[in-house]
Write a protein that holds these residues in place. Structure first.
Motif, PDB file in Angstrom:
ATOM      1  N   PHE A 123      34.934  39.863  38.803  1.00  0.00           N
ATOM      2  CA  PHE A 123      35.796  38.688  38.620  1.00  0.00           C
ATOM      3  C   PHE A 123      36.296  38.593  37.176  1.00  0.00           C
ATOM      4  CE2 PHE A 123      33.721  37.462  42.545  1.00  0.00           C
ATOM      5  CZ  PHE A 123      34.787  36.957  43.268  1.00  0.00           C
ATOM      6  N   ILE A 124      35.520  39.144  36.244  1.00  0.00           N
ATOM      7  CA  ILE A 124      35.966  39.163  34.846  1.00  0.00           C
ATOM      8  C   ILE A 124      35.882  40.594  34.333  1.00  0.00           C
ATOM      9  CG2 ILE A 124      35.470  38.395  32.483  1.00  0.00           C
ATOM     10  CD1 ILE A 124      34.673  35.783  33.488  1.00  0.00           C
ATOM     11  N   GLU A 125      36.965  41.064  33.748  1.00  0.00           N
ATOM     12  CA  GLU A 125      36.951  42.416  33.178  1.00  0.00           C
ATOM     13  C   GLU A 125      37.482  42.362  31.757  1.00  0.00           C
ATOM     14  OE1 GLU A 125      37.853  45.473  36.816  1.00  0.00           O
ATOM     15  OE2 GLU A 125      39.448  44.094  36.294  1.00  0.00           O
ATOM     16  N   GLU A 126      36.729  42.974  30.861  1.00  0.00           N
ATOM     17  CA  GLU A 126      37.138  42.994  29.443  1.00  0.00           C
ATOM     18  C   GLU A 126      37.900  44.279  29.152  1.00  0.00           C
ATOM     19  OE1 GLU A 126      36.700  40.503  27.606  1.00  0.00           O
ATOM     20  OE2 GLU A 126      35.064  39.385  28.558  1.00  0.00           O
ATOM     21  N   TYR A 127      39.063  44.150  28.551  1.00  0.00           N
ATOM     22  CA  TYR A 127      39.826  45.314  28.105  1.00  0.00           C
ATOM     23  C   TYR A 127      40.046  45.166  26.613  1.00  0.00           C
ATOM     24  CZ  TYR A 127      40.731  46.547  32.932  1.00  0.00           C
ATOM     25  OH  TYR A 127      40.572  46.923  34.228  1.00  0.00           O
ATOM     26  N   HIS A 130      42.535  42.266  25.676  1.00  0.00           N
ATOM     27  CA  HIS A 130      42.663  41.145  26.607  1.00  0.00           C
ATOM     28  C   HIS A 130      41.512  41.108  27.620  1.00  0.00           C
ATOM     29  CE1 HIS A 130      44.477  44.274  29.199  1.00  0.00           C
ATOM     30  NE2 HIS A 130      44.133  43.486  30.206  1.00  0.00           N
ATOM     31  N   THR A 131      41.395  39.951  28.264  1.00  0.00           N
ATOM     32  CA  THR A 131      40.399  39.767  29.328  1.00  0.00           C
ATOM     33  C   THR A 131      41.161  39.479  30.613  1.00  0.00           C
ATOM     34  OG1 THR A 131      38.840  38.839  27.747  1.00  0.00           O
ATOM     35  CG2 THR A 131      38.455  38.304  30.061  1.00  0.00           C
ATOM     36  N   ARG A 132      40.683  40.041  31.724  1.00  0.00           N
ATOM     37  CA  ARG A 132      41.300  39.722  33.024  1.00  0.00           C
ATOM     38  C   ARG A 132      40.313  38.916  33.847  1.00  0.00           C
ATOM     39  NH1 ARG A 132      43.662  45.678  34.476  1.00  0.00           N
ATOM     40  NH2 ARG A 132      44.514  45.974  32.395  1.00  0.00           N
ATOM     41  N   VAL A 466      45.344  36.950  39.503  1.00  0.00           N
ATOM     42  CA  VAL A 466      44.835  37.594  38.290  1.00  0.00           C
ATOM     43  C   VAL A 466      45.342  36.818  37.083  1.00  0.00           C
ATOM     44  CG1 VAL A 466      44.772  39.699  36.904  1.00  0.00           C
ATOM     45  CG2 VAL A 466      44.886  39.850  39.402  1.00  0.00           C
ATOM     46  N   LYS A 467      44.416  36.427  36.240  1.00  0.00           N
ATOM     47  CA  LYS A 467      44.800  35.719  35.007  1.00  0.00           C
ATOM     48  C   LYS A 467      44.487  36.622  33.811  1.00  0.00           C
ATOM     49  CE  LYS A 467      43.527  31.356  34.420  1.00  0.00           C
ATOM     50  NZ  LYS A 467      42.498  30.311  34.300  1.00  0.00           N
ATOM     51  N   THR A 468      45.455  36.764  32.919  1.00  0.00           N
ATOM     52  CA  THR A 468      45.225  37.521  31.684  1.00  0.00           C
ATOM     53  C   THR A 468      44.933  36.526  30.569  1.00  0.00           C
ATOM     54  OG1 THR A 468      46.768  39.228  32.362  1.00  0.00           O
ATOM     55  CG2 THR A 468      46.318  39.062  30.004  1.00  0.00           C
ATOM     56  N   ILE A 469      43.866  36.743  29.858  1.00  0.00           N
ATOM     57  CA  ILE A 469      43.560  35.862  28.717  1.00  0.00           C
ATOM     58  C   ILE A 469      43.573  36.703  27.445  1.00  0.00           C
ATOM     59  CG2 ILE A 469      41.953  34.192  27.728  1.00  0.00           C
ATOM     60  CD1 ILE A 469      40.821  33.751  30.491  1.00  0.00           C
ATOM     61  N   LEU A 470      44.362  36.250  26.499  1.00  0.00           N
ATOM     62  CA  LEU A 470      44.437  36.945  25.209  1.00  0.00           C
ATOM     63  C   LEU A 470      43.619  36.158  24.205  1.00  0.00           C
ATOM     64  CD1 LEU A 470      48.256  37.548  25.485  1.00  0.00           C
ATOM     65  CD2 LEU A 470      46.522  39.329  25.638  1.00  0.00           C
ATOM     66  N   GLY A 471      42.787  36.828  23.439  1.00  0.00           N
ATOM     67  CA  GLY A 471      42.006  36.150  22.405  1.00  0.00           C
ATOM     68  C   GLY A 471      40.835  35.364  22.939  1.00  0.00           C
ATOM     69  N   TYR A 472      40.309  35.785  24.074  1.00  0.00           N
ATOM     70  CA  TYR A 472      39.144  35.111  24.675  1.00  0.00           C
ATOM     71  C   TYR A 472      37.940  35.293  23.752  1.00  0.00           C
ATOM     72  CZ  TYR A 472      36.494  33.559  28.837  1.00  0.00           C
ATOM     73  OH  TYR A 472      35.745  32.869  29.747  1.00  0.00           O
ATOM     74  N   PRO A 473      37.234  34.203  23.413  1.00  0.00           N
ATOM     75  CA  PRO A 473      36.081  34.387  22.526  1.00  0.00           C
ATOM     76  C   PRO A 473      35.039  35.299  23.181  1.00  0.00           C
ATOM     77  CG  PRO A 473      36.520  32.056  22.946  1.00  0.00           C
ATOM     78  CD  PRO A 473      37.401  32.835  23.852  1.00  0.00           C
ATOM     79  N   GLN A 474      34.630  36.329  22.488  1.00  0.00           N
ATOM     80  CA  GLN A 474      33.706  37.300  23.086  1.00  0.00           C
ATOM     81  C   GLN A 474      32.264  36.876  22.864  1.00  0.00           C
ATOM     82  OE1 GLN A 474      34.794  40.051  24.858  1.00  0.00           O
ATOM     83  NE2 GLN A 474      36.844  39.219  24.600  1.00  0.00           N
TER      84      GLN A 474
END
Ligand code: ADP
Length: 474
Positions: A123-127, A130-132, A466-474
């Motif tokens: 459900f969550i994938e880190e690239y 960005h995060t998906r 699918v939601k793309t999140i840019l700058g998601y706190p890691q």
């Protein structure tokens, strides 16, 4: 006592706001054994509202709880085995053994598989960069046909539940009682209120209502191409996302090294399983020209293995689902001869001694040209077209010369040829020889056979955005 089916909305069995009902006919006896209440647009609105209200909570339900819910459903489904088998035999007319080994098992496998697929679903994938995030798209509207009353419903519901999407289901009017048992199962295992809603009714009212509903975010439909087109047009008005699983005219390519008798048996199995009422059935058998006489003889030899008759008496093939469908199949059987194909076995009319019930004869046409109507249109009954080819390239060309692309089958021994034919067929699923089903594998069609894929991970994906999140706190 006649069975009677209401609607199930927001966790309650309710009567329709209208008063219309329709009878459900047992195709083996031609007698009505049940009645369903036909829903209205008002009933549908209530169901959609219940699903909308359930969405915020259900879509956030922890994955582990949804896995547990699907496992509980699979277990309870197993507990209802006898009921499910009896019900499908009664409403569809499928032989008891088929109701068990095909219908019951397919439904079970979809719930069990969805639980498995969900365990590791990303459900969550880190690239890098960005995060998906994948999340349930909203409320799903499900419209299902009569030919697989637990398979079509279960694959959609299991995937929707795995994704976190509440649903409104409209089963087919001809076979609604299997969905009734599923509803009882969901009720028993405590599927949260509003997450599952059952609205019975006609395609024109409830089916049309689902596909044009502003508050439904995704529509999954299995059925005929003509209805699929209407659903797509309706959905377009609200830019509603859809998945369509439509018809087929699938080829079975028999290689020149195949055992002829086994190939004939496999070909006949395709057109007689579920009385040929299978969208992915191979209905065009392509054989090498040199094998023609031998194959025709083999069909005649193995035909007695495919007994037609009472679903309760150990026969292989039961009746066709309805008088309407029986008439349609008959007209294709007549058309084949009119078009110049040779009737090898079977043909129009009822088998001897089976005047009551919508029984038909397994029918094989040879000398079929791929341009004939019987080779181009989906018949949805026990009718096979046999075509000949002179080279594997020609076989692949004939296989693909169709508006459909749901499935393809290759039968024989030579590994290189099996690979070449499998790669060459343009369809969503190709089976080599008599391989078993794999419920983790995607199922769906190319071309006019549909849009999207069901089963396993791909099935779950259909119900997600699918939601793309840019700058998601890691
Ligand atoms: P069949 O002709 O074999 O019954 P359909 O594609 O018409 O096949 O039926 C599949 C499902 O679609 C059934 O549940 C049916 O009630 C529904 N349906 C029929 N007509 C419509 C329609 N206009 N809009 C939406 N659903 C429909």
């Amino acid at each position: 006592m006649k069975r009677y089916l209401k609607h199930y909305i927001n966790g309650e069995w309710v009567e329709s706001t209208g008063s219309e009902t329709t009878e459900v006919i047992n195709p083996a006896t031609e007698e009505a054994f049940g009645e369903i209440s036909l829903g209205t647009k008002e009933d549908l609105d209530k169901a959609v509202q219940a699903a909308r209200d359930a969405f915020p909570h259900f879509s956030q339900m922890p994955k582990e709880e949804r896995v547990k819910m699907l496992e509980d459903i699979a277990e309870e489904y197993n507990n209802r085995k006898d009921d499910i088998i009896d019900t499908i035999t009664e409403e569809l007319g499928s032989p008891v053994e088929v109701s068990e080994k095909v219908h019951f098992m397919m439904g079970y496998n979809h719930f069990a598989q969805a639980a498995e697929s969900l365990k590791d679903f990303p459900f969550i994938e880190e690239y890098e960069g960005h995060t998906r995030m994948k999340e349930a798209s909203g409320v799903s509207g499900l419209i299902t046909p009569w030919n697989f009353p637990t398979n079509q419903t279960s694959t959609k519901i299991a995937s929707a539940f795995a994704a976190g999407s509440p649903v409104v289901l409209k089963p087919a009017e001809q076979t609604p009682f299997a969905a009734f048992i599923l509803t009882e199962i969901f009720d028993k295992v405590g599927v949260p209120k509003g997450v599952f809603n059952l609205v019975n009714g006609t395609g024109e009212v409830i089916g049309d209502g689902i596909s044009s509903h502003k508050d439904i975010d995704f529509v999954s439909f299995t059925g005929s191409g003509a209805t699929g087109e209407k659903i797509m047009k309706n959905a377009a008005e609200n830019i509603t996302n859809i998945a369509l699983e439509l018809g087929g005219k699938s080829p079975l390519i028999v290689l020149d090294d195949a055992d002829v008798k086994d190939a004939a048996r496999t070909a006949l199995t395709h057109i007689t399983n579920n009385t040929g009422q299978v969208c992915s059935a191979a209905t065009r058998t392509l054989i090498p020209s040199s094998m023609k006489d031998e194959f025709e003889q083999a069909i005649k030899d193995v035909l007695p293995e495919f007994k037609v008759g009472d679903p309760h008496e150990g026969n292989h093939m039961g009746p066709i689902v309805s008088q309407k469908q029986w008439d349609t199949v008959q007209s294709y059987m007549e058309k084949g001869t009119e078009e110049g194909a040779t009737l090898l076995v079977g043909g129009p009319g009822k088998p001897e001694g089976l005047e009551q019930g919508y029984y038909a004869k397994p029918t094989v046409f040879t000398d079929v040209d791929n341009d004939m109507v019987i080779a181009r249109e989906e018949i949805f009954g026990p009718v096979m077209c046999v075509l000949t080819y002179d080279s594997l390239d020609e076989a692949i060309e004939i296989a693909n010369d169709t508006e459909y692309g749901l499935a393809g089958y290759v039968y024989g021994k030579d590994e290189e040829k099996l690979r070449k034919a499998s790669a060459g067929i343009r369809a969503g699923r190709v089976k080599v020889n008599d391989t078993k089903a794999d419920f983790a594998a995607p199922f769906g069609g190319y071309k006019h056979s549909g849009i999207g894929r069901e089963w396993g991970d791909h099935g779950i994906e259909e119900y997600l955005e699918v939601k793309t999140i840019l700058g998601y706190p890691q």
